[in-house]
Design an enzyme around this catalytic site. Structure first.
Site, PDB file in Angstrom:
ATOM      1  N   LYS A   1      87.853  73.638  47.116  1.00  0.00           N
ATOM      2  CA  LYS A   1      89.828  74.617  47.103  1.00  0.00           C
ATOM      3  C   LYS A   1      89.483  75.645  45.683  1.00  0.00           C
ATOM      4  O   LYS A   1      89.531  76.746  45.623  1.00  0.00           O
ATOM      5  CB  LYS A   1      90.279  73.753  47.263  1.00  0.00           C
ATOM      6  CG  LYS A   1      89.953  73.306  49.099  1.00  0.00           C
ATOM      7  CD  LYS A   1      90.102  74.589  49.904  1.00  0.00           C
ATOM      8  CE  LYS A   1      89.945  74.319  51.561  1.00  0.00           C
ATOM      9  NZ  LYS A   1      90.098  73.114  52.196  1.00  0.00           N
TER      10      LYS A   1
ATOM     11  N   TYR B   1      89.591  62.796  45.099  1.00  0.00           N
ATOM     12  CA  TYR B   1      89.643  63.136  46.537  1.00  0.00           C
ATOM     13  C   TYR B   1      90.030  64.672  46.615  1.00  0.00           C
ATOM     14  O   TYR B   1      90.570  65.274  46.448  1.00  0.00           O
ATOM     15  CB  TYR B   1      91.129  62.317  47.242  1.00  0.00           C
ATOM     16  CG  TYR B   1      91.351  62.949  48.646  1.00  0.00           C
ATOM     17  CD1 TYR B   1      90.455  61.503  49.305  1.00  0.00           C
ATOM     18  CD2 TYR B   1      91.061  63.525  49.050  1.00  0.00           C
ATOM     19  CE1 TYR B   1      90.024  61.494  50.261  1.00  0.00           C
ATOM     20  CE2 TYR B   1      90.983  64.186  50.479  1.00  0.00           C
ATOM     21  CZ  TYR B   1      90.789  62.737  51.182  1.00  0.00           C
ATOM     22  OH  TYR B   1      90.288  63.147  52.709  1.00  0.00           O
TER      23      TYR B   1
ATOM     24  N   CYS C   1      93.346  71.645  60.764  1.00  0.00           N
ATOM     25  CA  CYS C   1      94.167  72.193  62.547  1.00  0.00           C
ATOM     26  C   CYS C   1      92.587  73.374  63.327  1.00  0.00           C
ATOM     27  O   CYS C   1      92.982  74.110  64.472  1.00  0.00           O
ATOM     28  CB  CYS C   1      94.454  73.407  62.031  1.00  0.00           C
ATOM     29  SG  CYS C   1      96.712  72.890  61.807  1.00  0.00           S
TER      30      CYS C   1
ATOM     31  N   SER D   1      94.836  73.696  57.212  1.00  0.00           N
ATOM     32  CA  SER D   1      94.657  72.419  56.646  1.00  0.00           C
ATOM     33  C   SER D   1      94.463  71.657  57.794  1.00  0.00           C
ATOM     34  O   SER D   1      95.121  71.042  58.581  1.00  0.00           O
ATOM     35  CB  SER D   1      94.482  71.412  55.657  1.00  0.00           C
ATOM     36  OG  SER D   1      93.965  72.645  54.644  1.00  0.00           O
TER      37      SER D   1
ATOM     38  N   ASP E   1      84.978  75.556  56.901  1.00  0.00           N
ATOM     39  CA  ASP E   1      86.073  75.659  55.300  1.00  0.00           C
ATOM     40  C   ASP E   1      86.229  76.456  54.833  1.00  0.00           C
ATOM     41  O   ASP E   1      87.451  77.503  54.996  1.00  0.00           O
ATOM     42  CB  ASP E   1      86.670  74.824  54.931  1.00  0.00           C
ATOM     43  CG  ASP E   1      87.481  73.993  54.103  1.00  0.00           C
ATOM     44  OD1 ASP E   1      88.442  73.853  54.932  1.00  0.00           O
ATOM     45  OD2 ASP E   1      87.164  74.002  53.157  1.00  0.00           O
TER      46      ASP E   1
ATOM     47  N   HIS F   1      90.221  80.689  53.756  1.00  0.00           N
ATOM     48  CA  HIS F   1      90.215  79.185  54.143  1.00  0.00           C
ATOM     49  C   HIS F   1      89.819  79.255  56.054  1.00  0.00           C
ATOM     50  O   HIS F   1      90.686  79.025  56.649  1.00  0.00           O
ATOM     51  CB  HIS F   1      90.863  79.223  54.078  1.00  0.00           C
ATOM     52  CG  HIS F   1      91.969  77.413  54.006  1.00  0.00           C
ATOM     53  ND1 HIS F   1      92.122  76.637  54.698  1.00  0.00           N
ATOM     54  CD2 HIS F   1      90.379  76.432  54.371  1.00  0.00           C
ATOM     55  CE1 HIS F   1      93.037  75.068  54.625  1.00  0.00           C
ATOM     56  NE2 HIS F   1      91.170  75.179  54.659  1.00  0.00           N
TER      57      HIS F   1
ATOM     58  N   ARG G   1      87.492  60.896  56.154  1.00  0.00           N
ATOM     59  CA  ARG G   1      86.620  62.360  55.855  1.00  0.00           C
ATOM     60  C   ARG G   1      85.175  62.024  56.114  1.00  0.00           C
ATOM     61  O   ARG G   1      85.057  61.053  55.945  1.00  0.00           O
ATOM     62  CB  ARG G   1      87.484  63.431  54.956  1.00  0.00           C
ATOM     63  CG  ARG G   1      88.743  63.784  54.699  1.00  0.00           C
ATOM     64  CD  ARG G   1      88.244  65.094  54.947  1.00  0.00           C
ATOM     65  NE  ARG G   1      90.011  65.818  55.224  1.00  0.00           N
ATOM     66  CZ  ARG G   1      90.238  67.297  55.434  1.00  0.00           C
ATOM     67  NH1 ARG G   1      88.912  67.692  55.734  1.00  0.00           N
ATOM     68  NH2 ARG G   1      91.051  67.174  55.454  1.00  0.00           N
TER      69      ARG G   1
ATOM     70  N   ARG H   1      94.908  66.116  49.459  1.00  0.00           N
ATOM     71  CA  ARG H   1      95.530  66.746  48.155  1.00  0.00           C
ATOM     72  C   ARG H   1      96.402  67.594  48.049  1.00  0.00           C
ATOM     73  O   ARG H   1      98.061  66.877  48.614  1.00  0.00           O
ATOM     74  CB  ARG H   1      95.404  68.668  48.600  1.00  0.00           C
ATOM     75  CG  ARG H   1      93.536  69.001  48.778  1.00  0.00           C
ATOM     76  CD  ARG H   1      93.325  70.601  49.228  1.00  0.00           C
ATOM     77  NE  ARG H   1      94.142  70.538  51.055  1.00  0.00           N
ATOM     78  CZ  ARG H   1      95.060  71.605  50.774  1.00  0.00           C
ATOM     79  NH1 ARG H   1      95.868  71.780  49.881  1.00  0.00           N
ATOM     80  NH2 ARG H   1      95.455  71.807  52.061  1.00  0.00           N
TER      81      ARG H   1
HETATM   82  P1  GTP Z   1      90.214  70.786  57.105  1.00  0.00           P
HETATM   83  O1  GTP Z   1      88.929  70.258  56.701  1.00  0.00           O
HETATM   84  O2  GTP Z   1      91.537  70.076  56.597  1.00  0.00           O
HETATM   85  O3  GTP Z   1      90.023  72.379  56.459  1.00  0.00           O
HETATM   86  O4  GTP Z   1      90.543  70.783  59.111  1.00  0.00           O
HETATM   87  P2  GTP Z   1      90.302  71.922  60.027  1.00  0.00           P
HETATM   88  O5  GTP Z   1      90.749  73.328  59.993  1.00  0.00           O
HETATM   89  O6  GTP Z   1      88.393  71.988  59.606  1.00  0.00           O
HETATM   90  O7  GTP Z   1      90.325  71.365  61.576  1.00  0.00           O
HETATM   91  P3  GTP Z   1      89.260  69.793  62.532  1.00  0.00           P
HETATM   92  O8  GTP Z   1      88.167  70.930  62.635  1.00  0.00           O
HETATM   93  O9  GTP Z   1      88.568  69.170  61.326  1.00  0.00           O
HETATM   94  O10 GTP Z   1      90.481  68.842  62.920  1.00  0.00           O
HETATM   95  C1  GTP Z   1      91.484  68.813  62.591  1.00  0.00           C
HETATM   96  C2  GTP Z   1      91.829  67.784  63.603  1.00  0.00           C
HETATM   97  O11 GTP Z   1      92.710  68.523  65.254  1.00  0.00           O
HETATM   98  C3  GTP Z   1      91.105  66.600  64.039  1.00  0.00           C
HETATM   99  O12 GTP Z   1      91.754  65.474  64.417  1.00  0.00           O
HETATM  100  C4  GTP Z   1      90.753  67.837  65.987  1.00  0.00           C
HETATM  101  O13 GTP Z   1      90.201  66.741  66.772  1.00  0.00           O
HETATM  102  C5  GTP Z   1      92.188  68.177  65.982  1.00  0.00           C
HETATM  103  N1  GTP Z   1      91.437  69.300  67.041  1.00  0.00           N
HETATM  104  C6  GTP Z   1      91.142  70.424  66.418  1.00  0.00           C
HETATM  105  N2  GTP Z   1      90.457  71.459  67.328  1.00  0.00           N
HETATM  106  C7  GTP Z   1      91.131  71.105  68.479  1.00  0.00           C
HETATM  107  C8  GTP Z   1      91.557  71.867  69.445  1.00  0.00           C
HETATM  108  O14 GTP Z   1      91.041  72.717  70.184  1.00  0.00           O
HETATM  109  N3  GTP Z   1      92.674  71.310  70.929  1.00  0.00           N
HETATM  110  C9  GTP Z   1      92.694  70.296  70.189  1.00  0.00           C
HETATM  111  N4  GTP Z   1      94.294  69.233  70.702  1.00  0.00           N
HETATM  112  N5  GTP Z   1      92.508  69.232  69.301  1.00  0.00           N
HETATM  113  C10 GTP Z   1      92.105  70.003  68.384  1.00  0.00           C
HETATM  114  C1  SPV Z   2      91.865  71.202  53.349  1.00  0.00           C
HETATM  115  O1  SPV Z   2      92.904  70.124  52.985  1.00  0.00           O
HETATM  116  O2  SPV Z   2      91.944  72.611  53.846  1.00  0.00           O
HETATM  117  C2  SPV Z   2      90.023  70.455  53.641  1.00  0.00           C
HETATM  118  C3  SPV Z   2      90.074  69.487  52.620  1.00  0.00           C
HETATM  119  O3  SPV Z   2      89.471  71.246  54.136  1.00  0.00           O
HETATM  120  S1  SPV Z   2      89.966  69.231  51.345  1.00  0.00           S
HETATM  121  O4  SPV Z   2      88.882  69.754  50.724  1.00  0.00           O
HETATM  122  O5  SPV Z   2      90.409  68.145  50.676  1.00  0.00           O
HETATM  123  O6  SPV Z   2      90.927  70.287  50.339  1.00  0.00           O
HETATM  124 MN    MN Z   3      90.565  73.585  54.468  1.00  0.00          MN
END
Ligand code: GTP
Ligand code: SPV
Ligand code: MN
Length: 594
Positions: free
Chosen positions: A217, A208, A261, A259, A286, A237, A375, A80
């Protein structure tokens, strides 16, 4: 204007019909042809064949990854772009310091210039979609016009898309208009423009994710948050997850993490062996739209129908559900490939990358093999933990709201806010290290209130007021918690094992919500007492990790709140008095502690 389930739907009056609007865009963009997408299998057959022929999608190993494809985006277009994302509200003040603002007049003329002839020799696709269950009064319709087949392919997985939606719109239902073009993909000609008062989005120059899949979003957060404030609900979010205890009772939680996290991971959590009889159900990973139900509780729907999830770090141990889910019918974006034509990414426990995400022979000197923001796109039903309640028109009732970020220091594993205003302040105070999901430097701590800094379509001060005011309308308010899976020890390693083990934290949260356990009072909130009420059975943590994980350092928190206080000043005079009072209370208690 119409009334549905107590929600007053406010959509601007429009005289232009769907086909008049499509004609007007085509007139400007000059496509070679126009295709109305109906969402059928036959349509996908043709589209995918064209994408493979054009190299917009590459086949992956059909034996091990059936119906899986790889898309490589332009190397300058991988995340983004917050710096060129604008809210074009009639009044500048209403966009707030949390947004870039452009006047609607200037934005429209910029759009006219950039879209003029931008679809020459291309097909203009018309993609009618629904955000939310088809029969939910809280769902919203939209139409995205795009010249990117990749966008069409993703919208097909991420939303309920096709002919039935088009018919509903033609029968008079209101809809959000999205105009997207890849343009020349030059970062200098890249703009993501939102007109909340017109229910209109214009996006050019990026193919993207969040920049281009306009239902996500742009519509479901930036435009929807503006509508939600006017109509009395929340567009957040947040993931939505159901946690079922061995007695068979399911509690639904909503959690806002910035994001990359951990939302997808928490939403799909697999209970570890130390939690026999527990089950976890994914409603959303999400975005959550939350309304006040007739029973005075907060009810959440997931407006999406698929996942656009972070690939790196996903494996059979960290996220077994996601790992299984992406073995078929998945679009991978910007991952590496093995010599067997299988997708590969950092954190996968087997295989060797042969070709990196840019299509070059893999060489570690070029950095990671898969882009850190690579992704997967998959339909939600493919998730083994998919909750059938994702289809409920009224959604699911929310027991607790969690806020969390990536904090190497300061924030303990978990604490509970003392009341609603303090909880809203806890959301406001959310800070996290930046990640690869947005362009710019990663690993820098920034304030990201409610994980909505890049997504709130209006002034944060008004947004916090809207959150505070909910307490007058929600008779059974969710309890609010803060979590941090990412605290590091002196050696820079994570102190907490995370992933499945996060269920220990959830268990504590649920026990608190049921008023079954007491907690330690502290200025920042209620803390668990490790070893007594917090379940650490069977977990071996590094020496000293416990103290650091659960610890609240007074000096760190005095600094944290000073920083928060000056951050809030930017949003004056719109910061709710209730938040300032809650902040002063914490500051007073911190400074009076011996
Ligand atoms: P967006 O799609 O960007 O909104 O992200 P999200 O909040 O859904 O994040 P996601 O669950 O995809 O996690 C992002 C990264 O954090 C990945 O590489 C995960 O492996 C890592 N991660 C998620 N949960 C944990 C956790 O409990 N501990 C650690 N150390 N890493 C984590
Ligand atoms: C984020 O960045 O929080 C996402 C991926 O979930 S995107 O669709 O690019 O916003
Ligand atoms: Mn997101």
């Amino acid at each position: 204007m119409s009334f549905i389930c107590g929600v007053q739907r406010i959509m601007p009056e429009r005289t232009q019909t769907l086909s008049q609007w499509v004609d007007a865009v085509a007139q400007l963009a000059q496509p070679e042809r126009i295709q109305w997408c109906n969402g059928s299998e036959a349509e996908w057959e043709v589209l995918s064949r064209e994408m493979l022929a054009q190299g917009e999608m590459l086949p992956l190993n059909p034996k091990t990854y059936p119906h899986c494809y790889l898309h490589r985006s332009d190397p300058t277009d991988v995340a983004r772009v917050e710096q060129v994302t604008y809210i074009c509200s009639p009044q500048k003040d209403d966009a707030g310091p949390n947004n870039n603002w452009m006047s609607p007049k200037d934005a429209h003329s910029l759009y006219e210039r950039l879209f003029s002839g931008c679809m020459r020799n291309r097909t203009l696709y018309v993609v009618p979609y629904c955000m939310g269950p088809l029969d939910s009064p809280w769902s919203q319709l939209g139409v995205e016009i795009t010249d990117s087949r990749y966008v069409v392919a993703n919208m097909r997985l991420m939303t309920r898309m096709g002919e039935t939606i088009q018919k509903r719109i033609q029968a008079g239902e209101p809809f959000v208009r999205g105009q997207h073009s890849l343009g020349d993909l030059s970062p200098d000609h890249r703009y993501i423009l939102h007109y909340p008062a017109e229910n209109l989005i214009q996006s050019i120059g990026s193919g993207y994710g969040g920049n281009a899949l306009l239902g996500k979003k742009c519509h479901a957060l930036r435009i929807a948050s503006w509508n939600a404030r006017q109509e009395g609900w929340l567009a957040e979010h947040m993931l939505i997850v159901g946690v079922e205890n061995p007695e068979g009772q399911i509690y639904y939680l909503a959690a806002a993490f910035p994001s990359s996290c951990g939302k997808t991971n928490l939403a799909m959590l697999v209970p570890p062996p130390s939690f026999p009889g527990w089950k976890v159900w994914t409603v959303g990973d999400d975005i959550a739209w939350m309304h006040v139900g007739h029973d005075g509780r907060l009810w959440a729907i997931n407006p999406e129908a698929g996942y656009f999830g972070v690939v790196p770090g996903t494996n059979a141990t960290t996220n077994p559900n996601a790992f299984r889910m992406i073995q078929r019918d998945t679009i991978f974006t910007n991952v590496a490939v093995t010599s067997d034509g299988e997708p590969w990414w950092e954190g996968l426990s087997f295989g060797t990358p042969a070709i990196d995400w840019r299509g070059r022979p893999y060489d570690p000197v070029n950095g990671p093999a898969a882009h850190p923001n690579s992704r997967f796109t998959t339909r939600a039903e493919q998730n083994p933990a998919w909750s059938k309640h994702s289809m409920d028109p009224m959604g699911v009732p929310i027991t607790a709201i969690l806020f969390g970020g990536r904090r190497a220091h300061v924030a303990p594993l978990v604490y509970e806010a003392k009341n609603w205003a303090h909880g809203v302040l806890t959301g406001c105070a959310l800070a996290s290290e930046t990640t690869a999901a947005a362009s710019g430097k990663t690993g820098v701590v920034r304030r990201d209130p409610m994980a909505m800094l890049p997504f709130c379509g209006y002034h944060f001060g008004d947004y916090w007021r809207h959150w505070i005011n909910l307490r007058d309308r929600v008779s059974q308010l969710p309890r609010i918690f803060h979590v941090n899976w990412f605290r590091q020890g002196k050696d820079g390693k994570f102190l907490w094992p995370g992933y499945g083990e996060n269920l220990r934290v959830i268990q504590w949260i649920l026990e608190r919500c049921e008023n079954r356990i007491t907690a330690q009072d502290s200025p920042i909130g209620y803390l668990p007492t490790p070893g007594s009420d917090f379940n650490l059975k069977g977990l071996t943590l590094d020496q000293g990790a416990l103290g650091e994980l659960f610890g609240v350092d007074r000096k760190d928190w005095i600094d944290e709140f000073e920083n928060l206080e000056s951050f809030l000043l930017d949003y004056e005079p719109r910061v709710p008095i209730e938040l300032k009072e809650a902040l002063q209370r914490v500051q007073r208690e911190l400074s009076s502690q011996s």
